[in-house]
Scaffold this motif. Sequence first.
Motif, PDB file in Angstrom:
ATOM      1  N   ALA A 405       0.813  -1.217   0.000  1.00 48.63           N
ATOM      2  CA  ALA A 405       0.000   0.000   0.000  1.00 48.63           C
ATOM      3  C   ALA A 405       0.845   1.265   0.000  1.00 48.63           C
ATOM      4  O   ALA A 405       0.491   2.256  -0.628  1.00 48.63           O
ATOM      5  N   TRP A 413      -5.360   0.585  -3.768  1.00 46.45           N
ATOM      6  CA  TRP A 413      -6.718   1.127  -3.596  1.00 46.45           C
ATOM      7  C   TRP A 413      -7.677   0.569  -4.641  1.00 46.45           C
ATOM      8  O   TRP A 413      -8.844   0.309  -4.349  1.00 46.45           O
ATOM      9  N   ALA A 464     -10.371  -9.455   3.733  1.00 46.42           N
ATOM     10  CA  ALA A 464      -9.637  -8.862   4.847  1.00 46.42           C
ATOM     11  C   ALA A 464      -8.228  -9.460   4.918  1.00 46.42           C
ATOM     12  O   ALA A 464      -7.241  -8.747   5.126  1.00 46.42           O
ATOM     13  N   ARG A 465      -8.143 -10.755   4.744  1.00 43.15           N
ATOM     14  CA  ARG A 465      -6.830 -11.413   4.774  1.00 43.15           C
ATOM     15  C   ARG A 465      -5.971 -10.955   3.606  1.00 43.15           C
ATOM     16  O   ARG A 465      -4.773 -10.670   3.771  1.00 43.15           O
ATOM     17  N   MET A 467      -6.140  -8.112   1.869  1.00 41.11           N
ATOM     18  CA  MET A 467      -5.706  -6.729   2.035  1.00 41.11           C
ATOM     19  C   MET A 467      -4.698  -6.596   3.169  1.00 41.11           C
ATOM     20  O   MET A 467      -3.777  -5.796   3.098  1.00 41.11           O
ATOM     21  N   GLN A 468      -4.895  -7.418   4.212  1.00 40.41           N
ATOM     22  CA  GLN A 468      -3.951  -7.357   5.327  1.00 40.41           C
ATOM     23  C   GLN A 468      -2.558  -7.706   4.852  1.00 40.41           C
ATOM     24  O   GLN A 468      -1.594  -7.016   5.135  1.00 40.41           O
ATOM     25  N   PHE A 472      -1.805  -3.744   3.370  1.00 41.70           N
ATOM     26  CA  PHE A 472      -1.601  -2.936   4.562  1.00 41.70           C
ATOM     27  C   PHE A 472      -0.590  -3.505   5.549  1.00 41.70           C
ATOM     28  O   PHE A 472      -0.238  -2.826   6.505  1.00 41.70           O
ATOM     29  N   GLY A 473      -0.153  -4.713   5.336  1.00 37.61           N
ATOM     30  CA  GLY A 473       0.755  -5.331   6.293  1.00 37.61           C
ATOM     31  C   GLY A 473       2.189  -4.879   6.087  1.00 37.61           C
ATOM     32  O   GLY A 473       2.474  -3.927   5.356  1.00 37.61           O
ATOM     33  N   ALA A 474       3.102  -5.591   6.720  1.00 35.54           N
ATOM     34  CA  ALA A 474       4.517  -5.240   6.642  1.00 35.54           C
ATOM     35  C   ALA A 474       5.106  -5.722   5.319  1.00 35.54           C
ATOM     36  O   ALA A 474       4.814  -6.835   4.881  1.00 35.54           O
ATOM     37  N   PRO A 475       5.922  -4.895   4.670  1.00 38.76           N
ATOM     38  CA  PRO A 475       6.542  -5.343   3.418  1.00 38.76           C
ATOM     39  C   PRO A 475       7.535  -6.474   3.677  1.00 38.76           C
ATOM     40  O   PRO A 475       8.102  -6.571   4.765  1.00 38.76           O
TER      41      PRO A 475
END
Lengths: 559, 660
Positions: A405, A413, A464-465, A467-468, A472-475
């Motif tokens: 993201a 997005w 959700a998983r 996108m997480q 949106f999670g850690a690279p």
Amino acid sequence: MSLLAALHVFGVGAPLMEAVPTPSASAAPVSFGANVIGFSFLLSLVVWGPALMALVTAIVPEPRTGQRRTFLGIAFWTNAAVLSLVLIGYAQFQAFTSGLQFEEKLPWLPSLGINYHLGVDGMGMVLLLLSGLVGLGATLASWDIGERSRTFFVMLLLTQTAVNGVVASRDLFMVVLFWAAATVPVAVLVAGWAGPRRSAATGRLLAYWGLGTAALMAGVLVLYAAAGSSDFDLDTLSKAVPSGRVQLLIAILFAVAALTRLPLVPFHGWARDVLAEAPAGVVVLVAGSASRLGGYVLVRLMAGIEHDAAHTLAPFLGALAALTVVYAGLGALSATDVRRVAAYLALIPGGVTVLGVAGLTPLSLVGTVMLLFAGGLAAALIAGSAATLADHAQARSIGLAAGLAGRAPKLSWLLLLGCLAVLGMPLLATFASGLMVFMGSFRTQAGAAVAVAVGIVLAAAAIARLMQRVAFGAPNPDAPTPSDASLADSWYLGILAGALLWVGLVPSGPKLFGVPILDPGVVNIVNTSTADMASSYAPTPVPTQAPSPLPTTSPSRSP
Amino acid sequence: MDAGEGCALSLVTAVTAMHGPAIALAASTASAASSAASGRRGGFDPGSTLPWAVPLILAAPLVGYVLILGSVRSRRGAATVAMATMVVMLLATLLVGWARVHQSAPYKSSYQWINILVASTGDQRFQGFGVDLGFRIDHLALAALVTVMAIVIASLAWHRVAGRGEQGPVRYHVNTLLFALGAGGVLVSSDLVELVAFWLLTGLGTYLLLGHRWGTEGAGRRGQVALAFPFVGDVALFCGVAILYSRFATLTLDSLFPVLTTTLGVGLKSLTAAAVLIFVAVAVRACIWPFTAWQTATVDAPSASVAMAAGVWPVLAGSLLVRMLPLIGAAGVQAPRIAGYAVGVAAVAGPVLGLAGVELRRSIVLASSGAVALTLLGVLYPPSVTVAFSGLLAVAAARAGMLLAGTSAAGAMRTVDMRATGGGWQRMPASSAALLVSAAVIALGGLGAAMLRPSGPAWIAFGAGLALVALSVFRPYFAVAHGVLRRRRAFEPERVRDVPSSVAFAAFICQAVGAVALVAGFLTGWIGFLGAGGHSVSMGTNVLWLIAPLGGVAIAAAAFGVRKDKSLEMGATLGGLTGALWERAAVLYQRLIGRPGQQVVRGVEEVAVPTAEAGVGRAFSAAGGLAGSAERGLPWIPTVLALAVVLAAAFALVGAGLAR
């Protein structure tokens, strides 16, 4: 009409005039363009224009080294022109009248009852609009195709022709021809430009689509025979009243054809592979418009013609719809490949579409047709954005393509928007259409509707998983450096997203102080075609005497 | 139309001309003008502003959203525009409130979004389908709107200073306005589909706010929980509304309720199913036990986001519950009983869980969830509807304020572990005062409803709930405000200072609103003004109900004020146990449901489907081989003739004309 007059001067107007049918009492005028242009063969242009330009692309001399996007340019401008024509037709469409519009009819094989008969009602118009948008999007998504680009864009344009032909044809023989014709170019596209598992994907595609084509052909032939073997015209065949068993056989054949194309579980094997392996442009085309033809056949041929059989099959269709959505949610939850997750999620609009057909209420059928449009855009958006994201991230694994993201915000997005479209979030076209499907289906297929709702919850968990991990999670420090969407990617995804937002915000068309402007409204146009068909499935009024249970007799059936 | 209305119309048109939906809302002025309050001759008539003030409540956040998204690039600019938007929204609400203060009937206006004729035969009720974008504003909705806006404004003000270091400031404010738009829409909707749409939008805004921090595993997990878990409730609401439409063919609340019990062919089963589904949506989004996980798992999100979600959603859920009371009542005894027992258990279980663990924000969320449940329990009973709703507004505002104040304290003390906090009154008096006021409001929020409780076992839930909520919610206060703040590695207690006054003031806004709503709940005039039904509280022997929360406070003071360390250690141990239980449950879930589910999918995808495809392929190959052998072995003319005869027979059998 003025153009026809001009052609008349040159002696070619007369044959064309003969080709123009006498409008029926309830049909809208054939000309379009608000009397600026009088033109009788809008649909022929829309159907054959891409094929003609495919031929041009095939024979044009090899461009010089610096003009490697010549074929892309031809395909782009062709699709832009087709979309423009469709938009003009859409804007001119008479939204509150029944009957066919932009009709063209020429005899072809009169002894067999086969005619070159084109025409659109509301459903057809909206699907042509979908095809136009998706076609343009698919072309832009193929911006980076450099290898054998001539062949690629020829096949792309031929697929467009086939899809538009199925939608616009009113002769079932032609429908089968165009339906079958879509298989070859799509298979070539997958075989030639897909990923490492291209051969498996192509094989599956050919097998399932071949099965569907055989089923459709058999269904049409049986219906033709049952109707007296005189005419393949849809209006003629729809008036046939075969016996119960024959009706059921025809309906099952049409359903098999539809379910292999949409697809639904257990005929989904090809979709999972094709959507996960093919390049973005092919994915957009297949998920967006080619697969929606399954829903079109289900509504037009099964529900529209075989009313009794539709009632008989409704519970099975409802069960399949529920199974598909639940299975798609589970599959998306367990997949570890970004494109596979998106491929499973792209099955969900198809499942909800079939729920609407199973509901067999006027409202659910309107919602179904609208969902063909919205669901096509949503499926194309999610599958296309996942494909593009995987390309730009140079990774397909969820663990590797992680935390994008911050570094690829546009693509992230747009992927989220695609996911929300699949879920049916407000402000998007899938909300209005899904709303009508559920509202209509709860009356007759409450169990299937609840099961589909459960499947959508599973899909939400999968999204959700996804996108997480991906957005949106850690690279992942071991992953290659990703890049964001290019201009072409932004445009093609933007077209799909923009259409979803536009129809989602103003499904009845924008109005300024009560006056409609520009857009007659997708839901109004859809309703013109479904209202007549849907009246056959209208619920019977509850008797007004003393309180009693719901009537046990089924709703009145036509014809 | 007079000059004033004409000017008003021009203003609305100018402000909203660019935006489709805003244009639609503006177009409702024509129909709304006729329902405005009658004007006074001479002087300013606030009723004349209704045609534009009402749509402005939703148009303002929409315009602000587009403005920030399209043209603002700086943190300060985004914060200013967002705050200005919320202030405009609040002013519009107050203006509408002023215009409607003496009108007991709700203000209504609507605009058609979808209106189609789907069938020309059959049941007349199902021949058309329409969804309206409508406004229905009564005094209850106004009170709820003001509370919601106060919470959002306070959170934005807090975030402007204390959240300076958050990433993505423009994105944050955009998401906040989306959240505010959705929340406002839920409260003013007159159409059920419109309500569901705004409900889902608010959920989307919540997801984006709680998952705001990108780039960390924790952030990703928060977003996952914030989307997936509450979506169950959202889908339940959607299904409940779909059931209602499928039975009654109407989506407008005002036309639905009169026909609930008089529609032929619709029985208690449908009504109960719809009522239960809608109640599930209320319970999930109000975040009462056992649905607290989506907030307790996201306490690490930006604090202003947590406060907004924790404060606003109970108001929305309570508002929905109040509006659906006729449905729950019409569904017989089952639905109210199910709802009553569920919230009764939640009123006890939530605060008990709040005593386990030592994470400050989680404790506040769990403790206050019990208070929310108590007020919802009061809403379910006709005599206490309005009193309980007023208590709900108080609890919601105080909850948000307590989270903001608690986060301020935790930030200054560099820990969220209550065992390491303390000395708040010496070092952070403003934050400690805020915590005290919030805790008091939360502890007393359900008192009014308890005083009007019905006969029956509900008094057990009220009594136990009030005591446990007080005990549980005062625990964080005593932990932070009292005791000694000890030195830790790289932490000097002497350096702890209170937050800037603007940050403290932000939390005080919430506390003030909460306190006012709590006190007003005991005033007969206010209860009459809200007009949702029920009685006002009469003191007398009902004062004895104060024993329960006061008892809880006393126990909390003894346990966490005097024997703080031991009590908190016990809490930490309990928290460790519950955490271990959760992990065990998660392992069991994976073992019994998760992994088998994945195995089923893999089995189908990697074994069953390829096997079936291979089998079909082999069958076709065999048929092809057979055809080839036949072609080689058989003479072709008789073969073709035989095939032609078979096909002709098949066609003849299925063709028309053959009697069956």
